[in-house]
Design a protein around this motif. Sequence first.
Motif, mmCIF file in Angstrom:
data_model
loop_
_atom_site.group_PDB
_atom_site.id
_atom_site.type_symbol
_atom_site.label_atom_id
_atom_site.label_comp_id
_atom_site.label_asym_id
_atom_site.label_seq_id
_atom_site.Cartn_x
_atom_site.Cartn_y
_atom_site.Cartn_z
ATOM 1 N N ALA A 111 16.730 20.267 -3.180
ATOM 2 C CA ALA A 111 17.734 21.458 -3.176
ATOM 3 C C ALA A 111 17.634 22.283 -4.606
ATOM 4 N N VAL A 112 18.160 21.107 -5.561
ATOM 5 C CA VAL A 112 18.281 21.661 -6.763
ATOM 6 C C VAL A 112 17.230 22.566 -7.334
ATOM 7 N N LEU A 113 15.772 22.137 -7.030
ATOM 8 C CA LEU A 113 14.657 22.694 -7.633
ATOM 9 C C LEU A 113 14.243 23.812 -6.857
ATOM 10 N N ASP A 114 14.814 23.892 -5.484
ATOM 11 C CA ASP A 114 14.496 24.972 -4.427
ATOM 12 C C ASP A 114 12.857 24.758 -4.206
ATOM 13 N N ILE A 115 12.490 23.628 -3.943
ATOM 14 C CA ILE A 115 11.025 23.121 -3.678
ATOM 15 C C ILE A 115 11.331 22.470 -2.271
ATOM 16 N N ALA A 116 10.977 22.750 -1.143
ATOM 17 C CA ALA A 116 11.208 21.993 0.018
ATOM 18 C C ALA A 116 12.495 21.693 0.154
ATOM 19 N N PRO A 117 13.588 22.424 0.264
ATOM 20 C CA PRO A 117 14.905 21.840 0.662
ATOM 21 C C PRO A 117 15.083 21.389 1.855
ATOM 22 N N VAL A 118 14.201 21.657 2.706
ATOM 23 C CA VAL A 118 14.333 21.055 4.084
ATOM 24 C C VAL A 118 14.381 19.412 3.908
ATOM 25 N N MET A 119 13.679 18.955 2.889
ATOM 26 C CA MET A 119 13.449 17.570 2.595
ATOM 27 C C MET A 119 14.851 16.954 2.536
ATOM 28 N N VAL A 120 16.133 17.541 2.149
ATOM 29 C CA VAL A 120 17.387 16.990 1.945
ATOM 30 C C VAL A 120 17.785 16.538 3.389
ATOM 31 N N PRO A 121 17.835 17.249 4.352
ATOM 32 C CA PRO A 121 18.452 16.621 5.789
ATOM 33 C C PRO A 121 17.238 15.731 6.323
ATOM 34 N N VAL A 122 15.985 15.927 5.958
ATOM 35 C CA VAL A 122 15.125 15.010 6.490
ATOM 36 C C VAL A 122 15.277 13.610 5.587
ATOM 37 N N THR A 123 15.562 13.566 4.628
ATOM 38 C CA THR A 123 15.930 12.280 3.899
ATOM 39 C C THR A 123 17.235 11.793 4.344
ATOM 40 N N ALA A 124 17.909 12.642 4.842
ATOM 41 C CA ALA A 124 19.354 12.095 5.300
ATOM 42 C C ALA A 124 19.116 11.454 6.566
ATOM 43 N N ALA A 125 18.098 12.101 7.404
ATOM 44 C CA ALA A 125 17.879 11.466 8.810
ATOM 45 C C ALA A 125 17.156 10.119 8.331
ATOM 46 N N CYS A 126 16.365 9.901 7.366
ATOM 47 C CA CYS A 126 15.750 8.580 7.275
ATOM 48 C C CYS A 126 16.974 7.609 6.793
ATOM 49 N N TRP A 127 17.760 8.210 6.140
ATOM 50 C CA TRP A 127 19.023 7.138 5.502
ATOM 51 C C TRP A 127 19.642 6.649 6.665
ATOM 52 N N ILE A 128 19.780 7.777 7.817
ATOM 53 C CA ILE A 128 20.364 6.874 9.176
ATOM 54 C C ILE A 128 19.669 5.868 9.753
ATOM 55 N N ALA A 129 18.325 5.989 9.906
ATOM 56 C CA ALA A 129 17.451 4.951 10.423
ATOM 57 C C ALA A 129 17.776 3.654 9.448
ATOM 58 N N LEU A 130 17.619 3.965 8.247
ATOM 59 C CA LEU A 130 18.001 2.909 7.165
ATOM 60 C C LEU A 130 19.314 2.245 7.418
ATOM 61 N N MET A 131 20.576 2.775 7.608
ATOM 62 C CA MET A 131 21.682 2.423 8.005
ATOM 63 C C MET A 131 21.573 1.632 9.099
ATOM 64 N N ILE A 132 21.061 2.075 10.404
ATOM 65 C CA ILE A 132 21.070 1.323 11.586
ATOM 66 C C ILE A 132 20.389 -0.160 11.382
ATOM 67 N N GLY A 133 19.435 0.019 10.513
ATOM 68 C CA GLY A 133 18.790 -1.644 10.294
ATOM 69 C C GLY A 133 19.969 -2.327 9.500
ATOM 70 N N ALA A 134 20.525 -1.695 8.548
ATOM 71 C CA ALA A 134 21.528 -2.484 7.804
ATOM 72 C C ALA A 134 22.490 -2.780 8.584
ATOM 73 N N MET A 135 23.030 -2.100 9.569
ATOM 74 C CA MET A 135 24.014 -2.434 10.553
ATOM 75 C C MET A 135 23.654 -3.949 11.338
ATOM 76 N N ILE A 136 22.338 -3.569 11.878
ATOM 77 C CA ILE A 136 22.059 -4.684 12.616
ATOM 78 C C ILE A 136 21.786 -6.007 11.746
ATOM 79 N N THR A 137 21.284 -5.961 10.718
ATOM 80 C CA THR A 137 21.155 -7.041 9.706
ATOM 81 C C THR A 137 22.595 -7.600 9.386
ATOM 82 N N HIS A 138 23.507 -6.725 8.963
ATOM 83 C CA HIS A 138 24.693 -7.460 8.730
ATOM 84 C C HIS A 138 25.391 -7.984 9.852
#
Length: 127
Positions: free
Chosen positions: A66-93
Amino acid sequence: MNIILWITAGLLALVALAGGITKTFVPLDKLAQHDGAAWTRGANPAFVRTLGILEILAAIGLILPAVLDIAPVMVPVTAACWIALMIGAMITHGRLGQAKLVLVNVVYLALATFIVVGRFGTTPFTA
């Protein structure tokens, strides 16, 4: 709303960066001594380092596109990936009986969900 989304992405990026640096650069035996990283005691070192690198990339992906205005759609895509990571972390913990850490992961998941909904829906990055 745009400012709140930027602040949320910045906070989540700091969390991702701190976790990523820790998992990538702290020696595994020292990391395993921390209660929050108890899961690393039986984990493959390459797996822990890979997670660390992915978290560093998530920190970058939450801000830089978003800062570089190069494929800013990657911000919510990254956040969606973070959701998947947090689901795994919740299961592990959860398996380790670490209810407080599960709640922390729920907060991070909620922040990431806010970014996904905000940037894909109500307040996308537009010219």
